[in-house]
Scaffold this active site. Sequence first.
Site, PDB file in Angstrom:
ATOM      1  CG  HIS A   1      -1.863  -1.218   1.166  1.00 52.62           C
ATOM      2  ND1 HIS A   1      -3.068  -1.194   0.497  1.00 52.62           N
ATOM      3  CD2 HIS A   1      -1.731  -2.477   1.640  1.00 52.62           C
ATOM      4  CE1 HIS A   1      -3.646  -2.384   0.579  1.00 52.62           C
ATOM      5  NE2 HIS A   1      -2.848  -3.189   1.273  1.00 52.62           N
ATOM      6  CG  LEU A   2       2.921   1.683  -3.318  1.00 50.37           C
ATOM      7  CD1 LEU A   2       3.381   1.823  -4.762  1.00 50.37           C
ATOM      8  CD2 LEU A   2       4.056   1.163  -2.441  1.00 50.37           C
ATOM      9  NE  ARG A   3      -1.447   3.253   3.711  1.00 50.67           N
ATOM     10  CZ  ARG A   3      -2.303   2.255   3.908  1.00 50.67           C
ATOM     11  NH1 ARG A   3      -3.261   1.976   3.039  1.00 50.67           N
ATOM     12  NH2 ARG A   3      -2.228   1.533   5.015  1.00 50.67           N
TER      13      ARG A   3
ATOM     14  CG  HIS B   1      -3.924 -10.690   2.741  1.00 50.07           C
ATOM     15  ND1 HIS B   1      -5.192 -11.196   2.716  1.00 50.07           N
ATOM     16  CD2 HIS B   1      -4.046  -9.374   2.448  1.00 50.07           C
ATOM     17  CE1 HIS B   1      -6.045 -10.223   2.409  1.00 50.07           C
ATOM     18  NE2 HIS B   1      -5.379  -9.113   2.233  1.00 50.07           N
TER      19      HIS B   1
ATOM     20  CG  HIS C   1      -9.241  -8.283   1.132  1.00 47.78           C
ATOM     21  ND1 HIS C   1      -8.332  -7.674   1.965  1.00 47.78           N
ATOM     22  CD2 HIS C   1     -10.370  -8.414   1.859  1.00 47.78           C
ATOM     23  CE1 HIS C   1      -8.885  -7.447   3.146  1.00 47.78           C
ATOM     24  NE2 HIS C   1     -10.122  -7.889   3.111  1.00 47.78           N
TER      25      HIS C   1
ATOM     26  CG  ASP D   1      -5.731  -5.716  -0.596  1.00 50.50           C
ATOM     27  OD1 ASP D   1      -6.167  -6.696   0.014  1.00 50.50           O
ATOM     28  OD2 ASP D   1      -4.860  -4.961  -0.128  1.00 50.50           O
TER      29      ASP D   1
ATOM     30  CG  ASP E   1      -1.392  -6.554   3.440  1.00 53.20           C
ATOM     31  OD1 ASP E   1      -1.646  -5.492   2.821  1.00 53.20           O
ATOM     32  OD2 ASP E   1      -2.227  -7.123   4.172  1.00 53.20           O
TER      33      ASP E   1
ATOM     34  CG  ASN F   1      -8.556  -7.630   7.948  1.00 54.27           C
ATOM     35  OD1 ASN F   1      -8.784  -8.799   8.256  1.00 54.27           O
ATOM     36  ND2 ASN F   1      -9.365  -6.931   7.172  1.00 54.27           N
TER      37      ASN F   1
END
Length: 476
Positions: A86-88, A272, A203, A176, A345, A318
């Site tokens: 997650h690179l945001r 995951h 996911h 995801d 993740d 999660n």
Amino acid sequence: MDATVHRPAPRLALRSRPPEHLLLPDVHLFDPACGLDRRGSLLVRDGVIAAIGETGGLLADAPEAVVLSHLGGCHVFPGFVDMHAHLRTPGQEYKEDLASASCAAAAGGYVLVAGMANTDPPVDGGPLASWVLDQADQVADVMLAQVGAVSHDLRGEVLSEFWELADAGVVAFSDDGRALRDLDLLLTALRYAGSIGRPVLLHLEDESLASDGMMHEGAWSARLGLRGIPGAAESGPLARDLEVLRAVVEERALRSPALETGGGVPLLHLQHLSTAASVRLLRAARAARLPVTAEVTPHHLLLGDDLVAGFDQSLKINPPLRAEEDRAALLAALVEGVIDCVATDHAPHAPHEKEVPFEDAPFGSIGLETAFPALYGGLVEMGSLSLSRLVDALSAAPCRVLGVAAPSLEVGSAADLCAVDLAEEWEVTTADLHGKSRNSAFLGRRVRGRVVMTMVKGARRFERAAEAGNDAHAGV
Ligand SMILES: [Zn+2]
């Protein structure tokens, strides 16, 4: 599949750097994909691995090469690839941005990272995907790939702009962070993804079962008085979704006898995985030759739900850290190759978000900088996993899933590699982290193996600040 079908290639964005002329002397070259496991020296020139041999001979042919003598004795691996981070960017750059994420990735030995679509706004159309990749071309020191959303605004209702996203170069499709509840949407997404030749990354989470849960449902959640997330919240939807996959495969087989399932990009990839029940379902699906692959995170391989007793918010993840039998099943599946790859993740959160009561903290742990040392120290050193399987799971395997060229140490390959000192044992502290966030599940834990240098396209992108006496420098 009709050879005339338009299949856009994934776009891997990277800030260009002048290629360097470098010699890595007397290192341990290790690449299971090309059967390399020996000491030698490696010459990098014009962005590629130009030669492998003895230092003297290589220097005679290339006297102008810069000799990285401080890498002597290190293991050199094909660069690692993370297909789940997650690179945001856009929208949550206070947690992480493309530059900081690529710094963290390079410090972890990664040369390619795929960013998920659950940004703010989500990457559900071509222009935004192109914008993110254009930004990465300016600032990213490792190759960044973008995943496109499956559904518009990640709402799970209307399919996103699949072809537009594909033309912008997304590497896969995924909602995801959220589950796909609508099976018709999943069916349609698999049909589209199959014709585009990109996988759908899934996911798995039944929101009614997971609702308000904070950790794995079991003895520890009962003891701690925290609401649990049962394993069935993952394996329930998995059993259902595999039936949808089977339906799509049968439909495609009717239309096209040359169904691309052997060796090609899978239709469906499971993100995951965290439970023994999910592993059982995956084994059955693989035995039935369904085009499905899977990933597991370092934290699910190494940490259990008992650790939540310390109420460390970085362990609120999660899917949650599970029970010992789940951990053992995940590890066995990774060893056998039933689970294909390791993905981090990587989920950065700012301190003001994580440093709140456990119940209120968001889910997620960062992971790019600790994946290799945690797994090497926790599994390979303990004899639970071979080094060759670990390197495959961290490098070539995710590339097989995504259908992109895997980093390789073969002469002539792009110089996308990392050098790791396997002898160094260290304790993870916040001072070791190069990204913007500090929420690591491995903080305070002892790990083994230290990434000393990472190179992408023949230019150094990370070099660990060195002890006095050598010429290494950080943040090249
Ligand atoms: Zn997820």
